[in-house]
Design an enzyme around this catalytic site. Structure first.
Site: not given
Ligand SMILES: Cc1cc2nc3c(=O)[nH]c(=O)nc-3n(C[C@H](O)[C@H](O)[C@H](O)COP(=O)(O)OP(=O)(O)OC[C@H]3O[C@@H](n4cnc5c(N)ncnc54)[C@H](O)[C@@H]3O)c2cc1C
Length: 640
Positions: A433
């Site tokens: 979120e």
């Molecule tokens: C248990 C669980 C439940 C979830 N439930 C849902 C759901 O119901 N629906 C859904 O759609 N998604 C869901 N997700 C996905 C979740 O919302 C994403 O994991 C989250 O948005 C982060 O995306 P990512 O993991 O791809 O990380 P990435 O976007 O790849 O980011 C990796 C890291 O880099 C940082 N980062 C990325 N971009 C930047 C930037 N521009 N500047 C600085 N830092 C940055 C991030 O903060 C993070 O620390 C879920 C994930 C999990 C693990």
């Protein structure tokens, strides 16, 4: 030292520009109602928005309390958190029990078959469930906070609401599908698509969605996908649209149920859509509104996550009160040793403050009198980070027992406090979120917004000369009165008496808010267009703003508690301690805004990414080598 090729650099820059453009197009730009937190970034403290802590109405309390007690008896009788953990499944009778009680429609309007509870009581009930089993709380919350009901309530047509909301309230489980394998924080990279059929009656959806909570058991999904680009100012602009999808549609497939370090009972998966046919009437809003719908849903959904974190804080307090009194080492209960007392005192005050901020935002959401998007984001960011810290400290205070599972403690006859389960379950809260880093960017963007509205063209190298001149005059008029007044001393704002014993803290908030706004302005002047990339600077700005908001909320809550129970001084003690602790963090952040090691940190990080410190990794079997070997084994065994 490896460097990136110039064409790759320009490709990444294009991707960055596109990500910014997509995010900007999806922002909620209007402020139809006042926001206390937004004012803080402009050096404008609005006591009238914070002095009276929002309280639920008598009707909301009566309805909410009755449901709260009903849910409490149900979970105590029917939910076994250890079984959920062991089986990685919430038993069917538990899900059905929640359906029968109406928990899938807790905050859906009564006219659509929901219970119509307030946000405050919805939060309280989710937190209550979470204190027993976080996986069960996630089932209810993913459905209602971000699943189909929330966007439908805000953006759905009357027909869509009539068709789906009663079904959702009755217990048709729903989920929110935004993330893809290559799309986490950056929706501009979305690849799942929807195309209109030739007859114009259906959309055909193709693509994959990852980590969709409830996705493996849901009947209904809200899915964000790309629809054909639109030409805006002669250039193609990516369009993201939101659809309601029935999971029994042909072509929908659950590819994999994901397992996590915590929340073992949640139903979360990788979903595939292959030529899934969706009626045109299932488009929510208009084509191209999908990301705005998703982000607005999250703005509101974020009101609940900090409440769920509140349950962790309270569990920590309860465990620590018992354990730090009972465990005697070196001739005293461990809670009397100052190193442990230090953790306890801060934890108690932080619990009170986080609750104050969370329910301030939720209470305002119920009253509908303020824009709470910043308060909700601040509460989410702070509560998820502070809860993780509190659980970590609790684990430390429990010593070896903190690291032992509740099953193992139970087996050898000790109180099975599930601190390690809490640690595993809660870790996700700084990622979902809106990850903490993204929350800081979101809040920074909003903090800069009033300045951007005036001066964006002035610092944008792509703006025309005419636009720059217009922006210059607009800025000159505004800043010629705004900037000098941000330097005026606090005593000229004689409005702090109403905060009684907390007036000194609110004076600090007022002073710090004006100092913050000046620093934002100086940052814009100094970094100009490059400010967007100065995330360490922006992070400190956001942390100061969030701390000022929480200080104000905790003062407001303590005053409300004092009015209810004049003889009980304990809330004032906690609010006072929290304000003192917050002030020190704020002062440190102010100091580090301009005197820091950011340049060196950035430099070492870049050299690290360029493999210059690889020698430091000598002496281990490299995780990447292990991972590649495992992947090879899997592909060999599936080929055999
Ligand atoms: C248990 C669980 C439940 C979830 N439930 C849902 C759901 O119901 N629906 C859904 O759609 N998604 C869901 N997700 C996905 C979740 O919302 C994403 O994991 C989250 O948005 C982060 O995306 P990512 O993991 O791809 O990380 P990435 O976007 O790849 O980011 C990796 C890291 O880099 C940082 N980062 C990325 N971009 C930047 C930037 N521009 N500047 C600085 N830092 C940055 C991030 O903060 C993070 O620390 C879920 C994930 C999990 C693990």
């Amino acid at each position: 030292m490896s460097t990136q090729a110039p064409d790759n650099m320009s490709h990444l820059k294009d991707q960055h520009d596109e990500a910014m453009e997509v995010a900007e197009a999806a922002r909620e730009t209007e402020w139809k109602q006042p926001s206390y937190a937004a004012g803080l970034f402009m050096g404008r403290v609005q006591p009238e928005l914070i002095r009276n802590y929002p309280e639920p109405t008598t009707e909301q309390v009566l309805e909410g309390e009755a449901m709260y007690e009903k849910v409490r008896s149900f979970i105590e009788e029917h939910v076994d958190p250890l079984q959920v953990e062991r089986d990685a499944k919430i038993p069917d009778h538990v899900v059905q029990g929640f359906r029968d009680m109406g928990c899938f429609g807790l905050k859906l309007p009564k006219e659509y078959g929901g219970l119509g509870l307030s946000q405050v009581y919805y939060n309280k009930i989710v937190a209550l469930i979470g204190s027993y089993s976080a996986s069960v709380a996630v089932l209810i919350s993913a459905h209602q906070s971000i699943g189909v009901p929330q966007p439908l309530k805000i953006f759905g047509t009357k027909e869509q609401k009539q068709k789906y909301l009663p079904r959702l309230a009755a217990g048709a489980i729903s989920a929110f599908a935004l993330t893809e394998p290559n799309v986490g924080s950056d929706p501009a990279k979305m690849t799942a698509t929807a195309e209109l059929t030739e007859d114009g009656n259906y959309y055909i959806i193709n693509g994959e969605k990852l980590w969709c909570t409830n996705g493996t058991v849901a009947e209904l999904l809200i899915v964000m996908v790309r629809t054909p680009d639109k030409i805006v100012n002669g250039k193609p602009r990516k369009q993201i649209s939101a659809f309601i999808v029935e999971t029994n549609s042909p072509g929908f497939e659950i590819v994999h149920r994901c397992e996590f370090i915590g929340l073992r009972g949640i139903e979360n998966g990788l979903l595939r859509f292959k030529d899934v046919k969706v009626p045109k009437g299932n488009l929510i809003g208009k084509e191209g509104m999908g990301l705005k719908i998703a982000l607005t849903t999250l703005n509101n959904g974020r009101l609940t996550l900090p409440a769920a974190c509140g349950a962790y804080f309270k569990q920590c307090l309860n465990i620590n009160r018992d354990w730090a009194n009972e465990r005697v080492q070196w001739g005293a209960p461990i809670g009397k040793h100052e190193a442990v007392a230090n953790k306890l005192g801060k934890m108690v005050a932080t619990t009170y403050a986080m609750e104050a901020a969370t329910y301030y935002a939720a209470g305002l959401a119920d009253s509908g009198t303020a824009d709470i998007r910043l308060e909700a984001a601040m509460a989410k960011m702070q509560a998820s980070e502070a809860a993780w810290h509190a659980i970590d400290e609790t684990l430390q205070i429990r010593g070896g027992r903190g690291y032992e599972t509740e099953q193992s403690l139970l087996a050898r006859g000790e109180k099975p406090y599930g601190v390690e389960r809490m640690l595993r379950d809660s870790r996700i809260n700084t990622i979902i979120e809106g990850a903490s880093e993204i929350m800081r960017l979101f809040l920074a963007r909003e903090a800069l917004d009033p300045h951007m509205k005036l001066g964006a063209d002035l610092i944008n190298p792509k703006s025309s000369l005419g636009a720059k001149i217009k922006s210059f005059f607009k800025s000159a008029v505004f800043y010629s009165w705004w900037y000098p007044t941000r330097w005026l001393p606090t005593f000229l704002w004689k409005r702090h008496g109403q905060f009684r014993s907390f007036s000194k803290h609110m004076r600090f908030v007022e002073r710090a808010s004006r100092r913050l706004s000046r620093n934002i302005f100086h940052g814009m002047m100094f970094f100009q267009a490059g400010l967007e990339k100065r995330q360490m600077f922006l992070g400190r700005i956001v942390e100061i703003g969030a701390e000022l908001f929480t200080m104000s909320a905790v003062v407001s809550k303590a005053l409300a508690d004092q009015e209810k129970s004049p003889n009980d001084e304990t809330p004032q003690q906690l609010a006072d301690l929290y304000c003192c602790l917050a002030k020190r963090r704020i002062q440190q952040n102010f100091r580090e805004l301009w005197r820091n090691d950011d340049v060196k940190v950035r430099y070492v990080a870049q050299r690290f990414l360029a493999d210059d410190y690889q020698w430091l990794e000598a002496g281990i079997i490299e995780p990447e080598a292990i991972a590649l070997r495992l992947l090879e084994q899997v592909s060999q065994s599936s080929a055999a």
